[in-house]
Design a protein around this motif. Sequence first.
Motif, PDB file in Angstrom:
ATOM      1  N   LYS A  53     -76.585  -2.964  -0.858  1.00  0.00           N
ATOM      2  CA  LYS A  53     -74.840  -2.005  -0.636  1.00  0.00           C
ATOM      3  C   LYS A  53     -75.190  -2.171   0.833  1.00  0.00           C
ATOM      4  N   VAL A  54     -76.618  -1.912   2.260  1.00  0.00           N
ATOM      5  CA  VAL A  54     -76.288  -0.587   2.881  1.00  0.00           C
ATOM      6  C   VAL A  54     -75.871  -2.084   3.734  1.00  0.00           C
ATOM      7  N   LYS A  69     -73.580  -4.861   3.272  1.00  0.00           N
ATOM      8  CA  LYS A  69     -72.644  -4.852   3.414  1.00  0.00           C
ATOM      9  C   LYS A  69     -71.793  -3.796   3.826  1.00  0.00           C
ATOM     10  N   GLU A  70     -72.382  -2.484   3.539  1.00  0.00           N
ATOM     11  CA  GLU A  70     -71.902  -1.671   4.641  1.00  0.00           C
ATOM     12  C   GLU A  70     -71.327  -2.334   5.877  1.00  0.00           C
ATOM     13  N   ILE A  71     -73.028  -2.029   7.008  1.00  0.00           N
ATOM     14  CA  ILE A  71     -72.981  -2.229   7.678  1.00  0.00           C
ATOM     15  C   ILE A  71     -71.426  -3.723   8.402  1.00  0.00           C
ATOM     16  N   ASP A  72     -71.988  -4.608   6.880  1.00  0.00           N
ATOM     17  CA  ASP A  72     -71.745  -6.423   7.835  1.00  0.00           C
ATOM     18  C   ASP A  72     -69.675  -5.536   7.452  1.00  0.00           C
ATOM     19  N   ASP A  73     -69.294  -5.487   7.013  1.00  0.00           N
ATOM     20  CA  ASP A  73     -67.891  -4.840   6.883  1.00  0.00           C
ATOM     21  C   ASP A  73     -66.963  -3.841   7.882  1.00  0.00           C
ATOM     22  N   HIS A  74     -67.990  -3.343   8.892  1.00  0.00           N
ATOM     23  CA  HIS A  74     -67.790  -2.404  10.130  1.00  0.00           C
ATOM     24  C   HIS A  74     -68.410  -3.049  11.401  1.00  0.00           C
ATOM     25  N   VAL A  78     -75.458   3.795  13.934  1.00  0.00           N
ATOM     26  CA  VAL A  78     -74.875   4.142  12.125  1.00  0.00           C
ATOM     27  C   VAL A  78     -76.166   4.573  11.689  1.00  0.00           C
ATOM     28  N   VAL A  79     -76.172   5.077  10.800  1.00  0.00           N
ATOM     29  CA  VAL A  79     -77.317   6.767  10.063  1.00  0.00           C
ATOM     30  C   VAL A  79     -76.617   6.360   8.920  1.00  0.00           C
ATOM     31  N   ILE A  80     -77.775   6.086   8.101  1.00  0.00           N
ATOM     32  CA  ILE A  80     -77.037   6.014   6.857  1.00  0.00           C
ATOM     33  C   ILE A  80     -78.799   6.297   5.641  1.00  0.00           C
ATOM     34  N   PHE A  81     -77.966   6.718   4.067  1.00  0.00           N
ATOM     35  CA  PHE A  81     -78.663   7.792   3.520  1.00  0.00           C
ATOM     36  C   PHE A  81     -77.937   6.975   1.965  1.00  0.00           C
ATOM     37  N   LEU A 103     -76.292   9.926  -4.748  1.00  0.00           N
ATOM     38  CA  LEU A 103     -76.970   9.255  -2.938  1.00  0.00           C
ATOM     39  C   LEU A 103     -76.255   8.108  -2.301  1.00  0.00           C
ATOM     40  N   TRP A 104     -74.654   8.348  -1.767  1.00  0.00           N
ATOM     41  CA  TRP A 104     -74.727   7.277  -0.170  1.00  0.00           C
ATOM     42  C   TRP A 104     -73.788   8.513   0.824  1.00  0.00           C
TER      43      TRP A 104
END
Length: 264
Positions: free
Chosen positions: A72-73, A75-80, A88-91, A98-99
Amino acid sequence: MSISKELQTLKEFQCTDRCVLSVYLNTNPADPDQLKGAWKIHLKSALKRIEEYITASKNEDELKAFIKVKNKVVKEIDDHSNDLRKGVVIFAADNPSLWSVHYVQVQVKTSFHWEDHPVIEEMEYMYKAYPDAGIILPSFGEVRILDSAMGFLNDELIYDFEPNLQEWGNRKKVTPDNHPGIGSTKAGALEPRLKENLNRFYKGMGEIVEQLKKERGWKEIHVAGEVEMAKAFAETLLEKPASCIHKNLNNSSSNEVLHEVFEK
């Protein structure tokens, strides 16, 4: 939700086993260490090391949870990937509650954590340096307001003033980085009546800014404008602004304003 409230929510999140992936990724294109998209290599290798560590522990449930969160992480970064900023900071957890994703305009030190809670110490440090803040740009004809956090623009408002009619109202910016602006007119060249109207406008705007501060959770207010106007507006505030920059930035892009306020 303001950053401060989100940090409090993250502090309260806990799971019985390791289930939270905290990602701090430096994607700053101006950083020499990030030439040719080096962040992609850092992301891939770090996640691979964590997966290998979990695999060695032979905990199948934990491994499944990690792979799900990892995908999921990624994909999120690839999409942007085409509009990343400095970091980028992701939890994230294998739990819909928790997203938390933040594309920030401040320097980020790359690190990855797989724990039973979000690792937020670095985020807290960044937020302390770049808190929720309102940047007020008063000029003759308008007051431009930038709502920012972590060096990033959340929102922008412009309040217009017609000195002859003594009328004013607000409008939202459509393209924050391409501010059309209104030509500066120095208050010293105005008729006494217009000066009085402008001061009345600023006083009313000061009350609006104080209300916005409360509603949006601003920890700081910064004022920037030509000397006389910046000083006049600062005097309408209940508390002294964190900074008062004597420079007309009304025709500058939002990114230029944020840089002027927080980086210089």
